[in-house]
Design an enzyme around this catalytic site. Structure first.
Site, PDB file in Angstrom:
ATOM      1  N   ASP A 151       0.871  -1.180   0.000  1.00 43.87           N
ATOM      2  CA  ASP A 151       0.000   0.000   0.000  1.00 43.87           C
ATOM      3  C   ASP A 151       0.905   1.226   0.000  1.00 43.87           C
ATOM      4  OD1 ASP A 151      -1.896   2.088   0.853  1.00 43.87           O
ATOM      5  OD2 ASP A 151      -3.224   0.411   1.297  1.00 43.87           O
ATOM      6  N   ASN A 163      -4.313   6.647   0.555  1.00 45.11           N
ATOM      7  CA  ASN A 163      -5.606   6.860   1.216  1.00 45.11           C
ATOM      8  C   ASN A 163      -5.720   6.008   2.483  1.00 45.11           C
ATOM      9  OD1 ASN A 163      -8.134   8.157   1.312  1.00 45.11           O
ATOM     10  ND2 ASN A 163      -9.147   6.356   0.469  1.00 45.11           N
ATOM     11  N   SER A 184     -16.999  -3.245  -9.032  1.00 46.05           N
ATOM     12  CA  SER A 184     -18.074  -2.489  -8.398  1.00 46.05           C
ATOM     13  C   SER A 184     -19.378  -2.726  -9.146  1.00 46.05           C
ATOM     14  CB  SER A 184     -17.718  -1.006  -8.449  1.00 46.05           C
ATOM     15  OG  SER A 184     -18.844  -0.228  -8.141  1.00 46.05           O
ATOM     16  N   TYR A 236     -14.151   6.756 -12.804  1.00 44.93           N
ATOM     17  CA  TYR A 236     -13.892   5.696 -11.812  1.00 44.93           C
ATOM     18  C   TYR A 236     -14.540   4.395 -12.273  1.00 44.93           C
ATOM     19  CZ  TYR A 236     -14.900   2.685  -7.861  1.00 44.93           C
ATOM     20  OH  TYR A 236     -15.049   1.573  -7.055  1.00 44.93           O
ATOM     21  N   LYS A 270     -13.092   0.433 -13.670  1.00 50.38           N
ATOM     22  CA  LYS A 270     -13.523  -0.909 -13.232  1.00 50.38           C
ATOM     23  C   LYS A 270     -13.941  -1.741 -14.443  1.00 50.38           C
ATOM     24  CE  LYS A 270     -12.834  -0.333  -8.888  1.00 50.38           C
ATOM     25  NZ  LYS A 270     -11.637  -0.929  -8.328  1.00 50.38           N
ATOM     26  N   PHE A 294     -21.545  -4.010  -3.787  1.00 48.65           N
ATOM     27  CA  PHE A 294     -22.614  -3.015  -3.744  1.00 48.65           C
ATOM     28  C   PHE A 294     -22.161  -1.882  -2.804  1.00 48.65           C
ATOM     29  CE2 PHE A 294     -25.893  -4.100  -6.758  1.00 48.65           C
ATOM     30  CZ  PHE A 294     -25.265  -5.181  -7.326  1.00 48.65           C
ATOM     31  N   ARG A 331     -29.582  14.275  -6.069  1.00 51.26           N
ATOM     32  CA  ARG A 331     -28.196  14.352  -6.558  1.00 51.26           C
ATOM     33  C   ARG A 331     -28.185  13.748  -7.964  1.00 51.26           C
ATOM     34  NH1 ARG A 331     -23.517  11.152  -3.254  1.00 51.26           N
ATOM     35  NH2 ARG A 331     -24.576   9.352  -4.144  1.00 51.26           N
TER      36      ARG A 331
HETATM   37  P1  NAD Z   1      -9.408   2.591   0.130  1.00 55.34           P
HETATM   38  O1  NAD Z   1      -9.060   3.868  -0.529  1.00 55.34           O
HETATM   39  O2  NAD Z   1      -9.739   2.632   1.586  1.00 55.34           O
HETATM   40  O3  NAD Z   1      -8.269   1.511  -0.104  1.00 55.34           O
HETATM   41  C1  NAD Z   1      -7.478   1.468  -1.257  1.00 55.34           C
HETATM   42  C2  NAD Z   1      -6.046   1.430  -0.812  1.00 55.34           C
HETATM   43  O4  NAD Z   1      -5.200   1.366  -1.977  1.00 55.34           O
HETATM   44  C3  NAD Z   1      -5.607   2.668  -0.024  1.00 55.34           C
HETATM   45  O5  NAD Z   1      -5.056   2.250   1.215  1.00 55.34           O
HETATM   46  C4  NAD Z   1      -4.581   3.356  -0.919  1.00 55.34           C
HETATM   47  O6  NAD Z   1      -3.570   3.979  -0.169  1.00 55.34           O
HETATM   48  C5  NAD Z   1      -4.067   2.202  -1.762  1.00 55.34           C
HETATM   49  N1  NAD Z   1      -3.558   2.589  -3.089  1.00 55.34           N
HETATM   50  C6  NAD Z   1      -4.178   3.363  -4.021  1.00 55.34           C
HETATM   51  N2  NAD Z   1      -3.400   3.474  -5.117  1.00 55.34           N
HETATM   52  C7  NAD Z   1      -2.277   2.743  -4.885  1.00 55.34           C
HETATM   53  C8  NAD Z   1      -1.096   2.468  -5.627  1.00 55.34           C
HETATM   54  N3  NAD Z   1      -0.901   2.981  -6.859  1.00 55.34           N
HETATM   55  N4  NAD Z   1      -0.139   1.676  -5.085  1.00 55.34           N
HETATM   56  C9  NAD Z   1      -0.310   1.165  -3.841  1.00 55.34           C
HETATM   57  N5  NAD Z   1      -1.401   1.394  -3.081  1.00 55.34           N
HETATM   58  C10 NAD Z   1      -2.373   2.176  -3.600  1.00 55.34           C
HETATM   59  O7  NAD Z   1     -10.636   1.958  -0.691  1.00 55.34           O
HETATM   60  P2  NAD Z   1     -11.596   0.765  -0.315  1.00 55.34           P
HETATM   61  O8  NAD Z   1     -12.920   1.323   0.011  1.00 55.34           O
HETATM   62  O9  NAD Z   1     -10.930  -0.137   0.640  1.00 55.34           O
HETATM   63  O10 NAD Z   1     -11.734   0.077  -1.737  1.00 55.34           O
HETATM   64  C11 NAD Z   1     -10.888  -0.988  -2.122  1.00 55.34           C
HETATM   65  C12 NAD Z   1     -11.198  -1.356  -3.561  1.00 55.34           C
HETATM   66  O11 NAD Z   1     -12.581  -1.689  -3.675  1.00 55.34           O
HETATM   67  C13 NAD Z   1     -10.936  -0.234  -4.557  1.00 55.34           C
HETATM   68  O12 NAD Z   1     -10.415  -0.770  -5.740  1.00 55.34           O
HETATM   69  C14 NAD Z   1     -12.326   0.319  -4.799  1.00 55.34           C
HETATM   70  O13 NAD Z   1     -12.442   0.929  -6.055  1.00 55.34           O
HETATM   71  C15 NAD Z   1     -13.175  -0.940  -4.711  1.00 55.34           C
HETATM   72  N6  NAD Z   1     -14.569  -0.649  -4.375  1.00 55.34           N
HETATM   73  C16 NAD Z   1     -14.828   0.093  -3.258  1.00 55.34           C
HETATM   74  C17 NAD Z   1     -16.146   0.417  -2.940  1.00 55.34           C
HETATM   75  C18 NAD Z   1     -16.451   1.258  -1.717  1.00 55.34           C
HETATM   76  O14 NAD Z   1     -17.543   1.772  -1.618  1.00 55.34           O
HETATM   77  N7  NAD Z   1     -15.537   1.402  -0.761  1.00 55.34           N
HETATM   78  C19 NAD Z   1     -17.186  -0.019  -3.762  1.00 55.34           C
HETATM   79  C20 NAD Z   1     -16.887  -0.788  -4.887  1.00 55.34           C
HETATM   80  C21 NAD Z   1     -15.564  -1.092  -5.180  1.00 55.34           C
HETATM   81  C1  UD1 Z   2     -21.620   5.652  -4.794  1.00 52.82           C
HETATM   82  C2  UD1 Z   2     -21.071   5.607  -6.189  1.00 52.82           C
HETATM   83  C3  UD1 Z   2     -20.660   4.195  -6.522  1.00 52.82           C
HETATM   84  C4  UD1 Z   2     -19.662   3.681  -5.483  1.00 52.82           C
HETATM   85  C5  UD1 Z   2     -20.311   3.785  -4.103  1.00 52.82           C
HETATM   86  C6  UD1 Z   2     -19.329   3.418  -3.032  1.00 52.82           C
HETATM   87  C7  UD1 Z   2     -22.217   7.392  -7.371  1.00 52.82           C
HETATM   88  C8  UD1 Z   2     -23.264   7.756  -8.384  1.00 52.82           C
HETATM   89  N1  UD1 Z   2     -22.069   6.101  -7.106  1.00 52.82           N
HETATM   90  O1  UD1 Z   2     -22.802   4.865  -4.744  1.00 52.82           O
HETATM   91  O2  UD1 Z   2     -20.072   4.150  -7.800  1.00 52.82           O
HETATM   92  O3  UD1 Z   2     -19.334   2.336  -5.747  1.00 52.82           O
HETATM   93  O4  UD1 Z   2     -20.698   5.139  -3.872  1.00 52.82           O
HETATM   94  O5  UD1 Z   2     -20.009   3.050  -1.868  1.00 52.82           O
HETATM   95  O6  UD1 Z   2     -21.559   8.255  -6.814  1.00 52.82           O
HETATM   96  N2  UD1 Z   2     -27.023  10.276   0.076  1.00 52.82           N
HETATM   97  C9  UD1 Z   2     -27.668  11.320   0.697  1.00 52.82           C
HETATM   98  N3  UD1 Z   2     -26.894  12.286   1.284  1.00 52.82           N
HETATM   99  C10 UD1 Z   2     -25.524  12.248   1.287  1.00 52.82           C
HETATM  100  C11 UD1 Z   2     -24.884  11.161   0.657  1.00 52.82           C
HETATM  101  C12 UD1 Z   2     -25.670  10.200   0.048  1.00 52.82           C
HETATM  102  O7  UD1 Z   2     -28.886  11.396   0.712  1.00 52.82           O
HETATM  103  O8  UD1 Z   2     -24.886  13.168   1.826  1.00 52.82           O
HETATM  104  C13 UD1 Z   2     -27.846   9.230  -0.559  1.00 52.82           C
HETATM  105  C14 UD1 Z   2     -27.610   9.115  -2.055  1.00 52.82           C
HETATM  106  O9  UD1 Z   2     -28.518   9.919  -2.739  1.00 52.82           O
HETATM  107  C15 UD1 Z   2     -27.870   7.625  -2.283  1.00 52.82           C
HETATM  108  C16 UD1 Z   2     -27.514   6.959  -0.953  1.00 52.82           C
HETATM  109  O10 UD1 Z   2     -27.457   7.996   0.009  1.00 52.82           O
HETATM  110  O11 UD1 Z   2     -29.213   7.420  -2.520  1.00 52.82           O
HETATM  111  C17 UD1 Z   2     -26.162   6.264  -0.995  1.00 52.82           C
HETATM  112  O12 UD1 Z   2     -25.207   7.172  -1.512  1.00 52.82           O
HETATM  113  P1  UD1 Z   2     -23.639   6.837  -1.529  1.00 52.82           P
HETATM  114  O13 UD1 Z   2     -23.216   6.359  -0.199  1.00 52.82           O
HETATM  115  O14 UD1 Z   2     -22.952   8.013  -2.112  1.00 52.82           O
HETATM  116  O15 UD1 Z   2     -23.549   5.570  -2.508  1.00 52.82           O
HETATM  117  P2  UD1 Z   2     -24.072   5.395  -4.018  1.00 52.82           P
HETATM  118  O16 UD1 Z   2     -24.492   6.655  -4.596  1.00 52.82           O
HETATM  119  O17 UD1 Z   2     -25.051   4.271  -3.997  1.00 52.82           O
END
Ligand code: NAD
Ligand code: UD1
Length: 331
Positions: A31, A35, A124, A149, A153, A178, A290
């Site tokens: 890592d 972030n 995602s 973003y 994916k 999700f 939004r």
């Molecule tokens: P996060 O940002 O908490 O974790 C990602 C980690 O990757 C971080 O610690 C960051 O420092 C590290 N990183 C980023 N770029 C790097 C690089 N070039 N080299 C080495 N390390 C690097 O995110 P997360 O929520 O834990 O998500 C993990 C994965 O899941 C991501 O690929 C994200 O896109 C995917 N994902 C997340 C969500 C979500 O809502 N959290 C939803 C769908 C998919």
């Molecule tokens: C978003 C991303 C999705 C990503 C996911 C990570 C978009 C369009 N989609 O999903 O690609 O994988 O986050 O978890 O950005 N909401 C409020 N007030 C707020 C924030 C959110 O009402 O301040 C509502 C939103 O309208 C939505 C729900 O909460 O209906 C969830 O929002 P959020 O957590 O941002 O996730 P997604 O939009 O589903």
């Protein structure tokens, strides 16, 4: 098994390290702390009572990736590292395409060189786009994607499909998450986004803790029972366990699984559950919709249950309790 976890100090990666460490696995974490914080490593060691080899390397530097593979007999890679903020990706597309694609290509090239062919990728649900469904199943093709973003994916999924088509001795699992939320029940690890959060759950926590004044609920005129949007929230520990199951049980070849609960929760339900479970107030107001939000977006989670024997076990109450427990430790 000797497993390289990229992004292993991040939100989902760190919880997955905890679950992997419960089995006979040797875990190597890479890592660049873009972030995440190095303290997470200490927390992981505290929770698991195990030590992990850690590389503070950037995966976009291929020679660094080479170094990791030359020093360790890695058998599988779980690839979490990447940038993940939708809004930021629209403002900084080049940064997103460079980081997410170059990191992944470097990893895959080095894996090929070292004949390591087990790969699990954090995809995602966003890759389905808007297909007007209440539940999204893996049988649907990828849809129209509206931000860089999400495009990274979808592009990586396609790269992995092409790679598999060229050499079917790879075992590749695409996990489509999700809405990951919650935190480890110890309160030691969780999600702590920098700046003002965009996602619902971190925003609720910042309002509950008084760091932000009020939550804007984006629209209450959607065609849902209470008018607010419905999402499929998944506890990060359940999500982490899904990775362990995928590693153990996914059939050979290229497989895709949704990781979600299969159940929807509205924004208002989330807020009221958070208040009830934690006995705290979350100030909110109803604001405009939004752009880009869909009324309802949930997983058809039956394939992961059928093939991996995995399903979510934690409830929305668990999510709210664990998330708040973690947030309180940050205060
Ligand atoms: P996060 O940002 O908490 O974790 C990602 C980690 O990757 C971080 O610690 C960051 O420092 C590290 N990183 C980023 N770029 C790097 C690089 N070039 N080299 C080495 N390390 C690097 O995110 P997360 O929520 O834990 O998500 C993990 C994965 O899941 C991501 O690929 C994200 O896109 C995917 N994902 C997340 C969500 C979500 O809502 N959290 C939803 C769908 C998919
Ligand atoms: C978003 C991303 C999705 C990503 C996911 C990570 C978009 C369009 N989609 O999903 O690609 O994988 O986050 O978890 O950005 N909401 C409020 N007030 C707020 C924030 C959110 O009402 O301040 C509502 C939103 O309208 C939505 C729900 O909460 O209906 C969830 O929002 P959020 O957590 O941002 O996730 P997604 O939009 O589903």
């Amino acid at each position: 098994m000797k497993i390289l976890v990229t992004g292993g100090l991040g939100f989902i990666g760190s919880h997955t390290v905890v679950e992997l460490a419960k089995e006979e696995n040797e875990i190597i974490i890479v890592d660049n702390l873009n972030n995440s914080k190095e303290e997470v490593l200490d927390k992981l060691e505290e929770i698991t009572q195990k030590k992990f080899k850690f590389y503070k390397y950037d995966l976009t530097e291929k020679e660094r990736v080479e170094e990791i593979f030359s020093e360790n007999n890695i058998e599988a890679v779980i690839h979490f590292a990447g940038f993940k903020a939708v809004g930021e990706s629209i403002k900084e597309p080049l940064m997103y395409y460079s980081n997410n694609l170059i990191s992944t290509l470097n990893l895959l090239q080095v894996m090929k060189k070292y004949n390591v062919k087990r790969f699990i990728f954090s995809s995602s649900a966003t890759v389905y786009g808007d297909q007007g469904k209440e539940k999204y199943s893996e049988e649907l093709s990828r849809g129209k994607i509206t931000n860089p973003y999400g495009m990274t994916k979808a592009m990586i999924e396609k790269i992995l499909e092409d790679l598999y088509a060229s050499d079917n001795s790879w075992d590749i699992t695409l996990l489509r998450y999700f809405n990951p939320v919650g935190a480890h029940s110890s309160g030691l690890i969780g999600e702590d986004p920098k700046g003002i959060p965009n996602n619902l759950m971190p925003y609720i926590m910042k309002v509950a803790s008084g760091k932000l004044e009020i939550l804007s609920i984006f629209g209450n005129d959607y065609p849902t029972p209470d008018g607010t949007c419905i999402r499929d929230y998944i506890h990060v520990v359940d999500l982490a366990k899904g990775h362990v199951k995928a590693l153990q049980k996914a059939p050979k070849g290229l497989n895709i699984y949704n990781l979600g609960s299969g159940h929807g929760t509205s924004v208002l339900e989330m807020v009221t559950t958070f208040e009830r479970v934690n006995n705290v107030k979350v100030n909110y107001k109803i604001a405009n919709r939004r752009e880009g939000d869909l009324p309802e977006y949930c997983a058809d989670a039956t394939k992961a249950f059928r093939e991996l024997g995995w399903k979510t076990e934690k409830t929305i109450e668990d999510i709210c309790r664990d998330a708040w427990n973690y947030e309180k430790n940050l205060l």
